[in-house]
Write a protein that holds these residues in place. Sequence first.
Motif, mmCIF file in Angstrom:
data_model
loop_
_atom_site.group_PDB
_atom_site.id
_atom_site.type_symbol
_atom_site.label_atom_id
_atom_site.label_comp_id
_atom_site.label_asym_id
_atom_site.label_seq_id
_atom_site.Cartn_x
_atom_site.Cartn_y
_atom_site.Cartn_z
ATOM 1 N N ASP A 63 -61.038 51.909 -21.690
ATOM 2 C CA ASP A 63 -61.821 53.045 -21.207
ATOM 3 C C ASP A 63 -60.890 54.097 -20.589
ATOM 4 O OD1 ASP A 63 -61.968 52.807 -18.020
ATOM 5 O OD2 ASP A 63 -61.996 50.799 -18.893
ATOM 6 N N PRO A 64 -61.356 55.361 -20.467
ATOM 7 C CA PRO A 64 -60.495 56.443 -19.980
ATOM 8 C C PRO A 64 -59.947 56.225 -18.567
ATOM 9 C CG PRO A 64 -62.547 57.337 -20.855
ATOM 10 C CD PRO A 64 -62.658 55.853 -20.872
ATOM 11 N N VAL A 65 -60.723 55.652 -17.672
ATOM 12 C CA VAL A 65 -60.266 55.427 -16.298
ATOM 13 C C VAL A 65 -59.140 54.394 -16.282
ATOM 14 C CG1 VAL A 65 -60.929 54.602 -14.014
ATOM 15 C CG2 VAL A 65 -62.476 56.083 -15.304
ATOM 16 N N SER A 66 -59.323 53.291 -16.989
ATOM 17 C CA SER A 66 -58.294 52.253 -17.047
ATOM 18 C C SER A 66 -57.053 52.734 -17.783
ATOM 19 C CB SER A 66 -58.843 50.998 -17.739
ATOM 20 O OG SER A 66 -59.918 50.451 -17.016
ATOM 21 N N LEU A 67 -57.248 53.620 -18.759
ATOM 22 C CA LEU A 67 -56.133 54.077 -19.586
ATOM 23 C C LEU A 67 -55.029 54.724 -18.764
ATOM 24 C CD1 LEU A 67 -55.019 54.332 -22.436
ATOM 25 C CD2 LEU A 67 -56.185 56.530 -22.606
ATOM 26 N N ASP A 68 -55.408 55.454 -17.716
ATOM 27 C CA ASP A 68 -54.395 56.086 -16.862
ATOM 28 C C ASP A 68 -53.463 55.047 -16.247
ATOM 29 O OD1 ASP A 68 -55.361 58.611 -17.338
ATOM 30 O OD2 ASP A 68 -56.545 58.710 -15.500
ATOM 31 N N LEU A 69 -53.971 53.841 -15.998
ATOM 32 C CA LEU A 69 -53.187 52.790 -15.351
ATOM 33 C C LEU A 69 -52.420 51.909 -16.331
ATOM 34 C CD1 LEU A 69 -55.901 51.774 -12.747
ATOM 35 C CD2 LEU A 69 -53.843 53.107 -12.300
ATOM 36 N N VAL A 70 -52.806 51.944 -17.610
ATOM 37 C CA VAL A 70 -52.167 51.047 -18.576
ATOM 38 C C VAL A 70 -51.501 51.772 -19.742
ATOM 39 C CG1 VAL A 70 -53.659 49.104 -17.998
ATOM 40 C CG2 VAL A 70 -54.323 50.640 -19.860
ATOM 41 N N SER A 71 -51.401 53.082 -19.670
ATOM 42 C CA SER A 71 -50.736 53.832 -20.738
ATOM 43 C C SER A 71 -49.302 53.326 -20.891
ATOM 44 C CB SER A 71 -50.742 55.324 -20.398
ATOM 45 O OG SER A 71 -50.095 56.039 -21.421
ATOM 46 N N GLY A 72 -48.903 53.067 -22.121
ATOM 47 C CA GLY A 72 -47.558 52.571 -22.391
ATOM 48 C C GLY A 72 -47.437 51.058 -22.350
ATOM 49 N N CYS A 73 -48.548 50.368 -22.129
ATOM 50 C CA CYS A 73 -48.520 48.902 -21.997
ATOM 51 C C CYS A 73 -48.457 48.190 -23.340
ATOM 52 C CB CYS A 73 -49.773 48.413 -21.281
ATOM 53 S SG CYS A 73 -49.746 48.732 -19.531
ATOM 54 N N ILE A 74 -47.957 46.975 -23.261
ATOM 55 C CA ILE A 74 -48.000 46.045 -24.390
ATOM 56 C C ILE A 74 -48.869 44.872 -23.956
ATOM 57 C CG2 ILE A 74 -46.686 44.482 -25.863
ATOM 58 C CD1 ILE A 74 -44.252 46.349 -25.373
ATOM 59 N N VAL A 75 -49.899 44.576 -24.738
ATOM 60 C CA VAL A 75 -50.731 43.403 -24.480
ATOM 61 C C VAL A 75 -50.233 42.294 -25.390
ATOM 62 C CG1 VAL A 75 -53.054 42.436 -24.540
ATOM 63 C CG2 VAL A 75 -52.717 44.809 -23.822
ATOM 64 N N ASP A 76 -49.810 41.199 -24.779
ATOM 65 C CA ASP A 76 -49.220 40.094 -25.521
ATOM 66 C C ASP A 76 -50.009 38.818 -25.241
ATOM 67 O OD1 ASP A 76 -47.443 38.777 -27.173
ATOM 68 O OD2 ASP A 76 -45.782 38.782 -25.745
ATOM 69 N N TYR A 77 -49.817 37.813 -26.056
ATOM 70 C CA TYR A 77 -50.407 36.498 -25.830
ATOM 71 C C TYR A 77 -49.253 35.513 -25.789
ATOM 72 C CZ TYR A 77 -53.196 32.300 -26.380
ATOM 73 O OH TYR A 77 -53.778 31.067 -26.181
#
Length: 110
Positions: free
Chosen positions: A68-82
């Motif tokens: 979502d747009p609000v969360s995106l500001d905090l996670v821009s540039g992230c890698i989600v891994d498992y």
Amino acid sequence: MDQQNLTLSPSAAARVATIAAKQGKAAILRLSVEGGGCSGFQYQFGLADAPESEDSVTETDGVKLVVDPVSLDLVSGCIVDYVESLGGAAFRVENPNAAAGCGCGSSFSI
């Protein structure tokens, strides 16, 4: 919307696809950030039925990651891994914006 440099790793995509198939759902992982946790913010993961109109969407191997747009500001540039380790298996967010994290890896501060 563009993906704001979000990345879903192939191992995370494969895990989402497996979970979604078992639950009979679409292979869409929602990442959101909420206040709380031991460092100020915490990551929340869940399967989504479909992206919302304002979500940022990125795709890896046919699996979508939506934020979502609000969360995106905090996670821009992230890698989600498992990752799987002796301590268990979990989704992990590699967040270049985080100034500090915690031992459990599920919360952070900026």
